[in-house]
Design an enzyme around this catalytic site. Structure first.
Site, short mmCIF file in Angstrom:
data_model
loop_
_atom_site.label_atom_id
_atom_site.label_comp_id
_atom_site.label_asym_id
_atom_site.label_seq_id
_atom_site.Cartn_x
_atom_site.Cartn_y
_atom_site.Cartn_z
CG ASP A 110 26.68 11.97 6.17
OD1 ASP A 110 26.50 10.89 5.49
OD2 ASP A 110 28.08 12.88 5.68
NE ARG B 236 34.04 11.95 -6.13
CZ ARG B 236 35.22 13.06 -6.38
NH1 ARG B 236 34.93 14.10 -7.36
NH2 ARG B 236 36.52 12.55 -6.56
CB THR C 214 36.50 8.76 -14.46
OG1 THR C 214 35.19 8.74 -13.81
CG2 THR C 214 36.96 7.41 -15.57
CG ASP D 149 26.21 14.25 3.17
OD1 ASP D 149 25.26 13.78 2.81
OD2 ASP D 149 26.82 14.14 2.01
N1 URA Z 1 24.17 16.53 -1.40
C1 URA Z 1 23.72 16.98 -0.14
O1 URA Z 1 23.52 15.66 0.60
N2 URA Z 1 24.02 18.38 -0.14
C2 URA Z 1 24.77 19.39 -0.99
O2 URA Z 1 24.24 20.08 -0.89
C3 URA Z 1 24.66 19.15 -2.00
C4 URA Z 1 24.18 17.42 -2.95
#
Ligand code: URA
Length: 217
Positions: free
Chosen positions: A212, A111, A115, A209
């Site tokens: 993670d 990202r 922007t 995530d």
């Molecule tokens: N990326 C992730 O790791 N989890 C999500 O729910 C969306 C994008």
């Protein structure tokens, strides 16, 4: 496994009890990292095998050790993987397990802080990628922003959309719509289609995530 309706060109793994059990483990917030990795890897392996199922073959007759003829097939076409860093790298080993010494390129999209839009930071792809079938690897299809940018890079490098297979563990309906609005001919191979996204663009119910959970927590 079949194409899903109303999502043409989305190939959903057979929704067996085994697969449901695997998703139940990786979606559970109590699952520890070693189990998350192990069971995600099992799903990734299924996705790779399913992707391979779509590649062309040519008839091949061989003789078995019992001196019988066997009418089989032989694989055609060269493939490579392209992972979207970081989470997509988790899928590389599953591809290597099925395709020995497969070439794997990488694309880094993050990202842009100014922007808030996805920005391409790095790409390293096989020189002859235009001659290959490409397995694009990213475990979660949420809004589709990164996958769209990565696919644009592949197409700029000469890869035909119908030679791209986008492998992921979970899609959102919105992500499929956004992605296929741009690339209707790319085949999406997935194991689950979730209902929606939360305000932070995480899949719902999702699993949190992925990167993670696979690499850090
Ligand atoms: N990326 C992730 O790791 N989890 C999500 O729910 C969306 C994008």
């Amino acid at each position: 496994m079949s194409s899903t309706q109303p999502f043409p060109n989305v190939h959903l793994l057979a929704q067996s009890k085994q697969l449901l059990g695997l998703y139940t483990i990786i979606r559970d917030k109590e699952t520890k990292r070693s189990d998350f990795i192990f069971y995600s890897d099992r799903i990734i392996r299924l996705l790779v095998e399913e992707g391979l199922n779509h590649l062309p073959v040519t008839p091949k007759t061989i003789t078995t050790d019992t001196k019988q003829k066997f009418e089989g097939v032989s694989f055609l076409g060269k493939i490579c993987g392209v992972s979207i860093v970081r989470a997509g790298e988790s899928m590389e080993q599953g591809l290597r397990d099925c395709c020995r010494s497969v070439r794997i390129g990488k694309i880094l999209i993050q990202r842009d802080e100014e922007t808030a839009l996805p920005k391409l930071f790095y790409e390293k792809l096989p020189d002859d990628i235009a001659d290959r079938y490409v397995f694009l690897l990213d475990p979660m299809l949420a809004t589709g922003g990164s996958a769209i940018m990565a696919t644009e890079v592949l197409i700029q490098r000469g890869v035909l959309p119908e030679r791209i297979f986008f492998l992921n563990l979970i899609c959102s309906k919105e992500g499929i719509d956004n992605y296929h609005a741009k690339f209707p001919d790319v085949r999406i191979v997935t194991g689950a289609v979730d209902a929606g996204l939360d305000e932070n663009k995480y899949l719902m119910p999702g699993l949190g995530d992925f990167g993670d959970r696979y690499y850090c927590i």
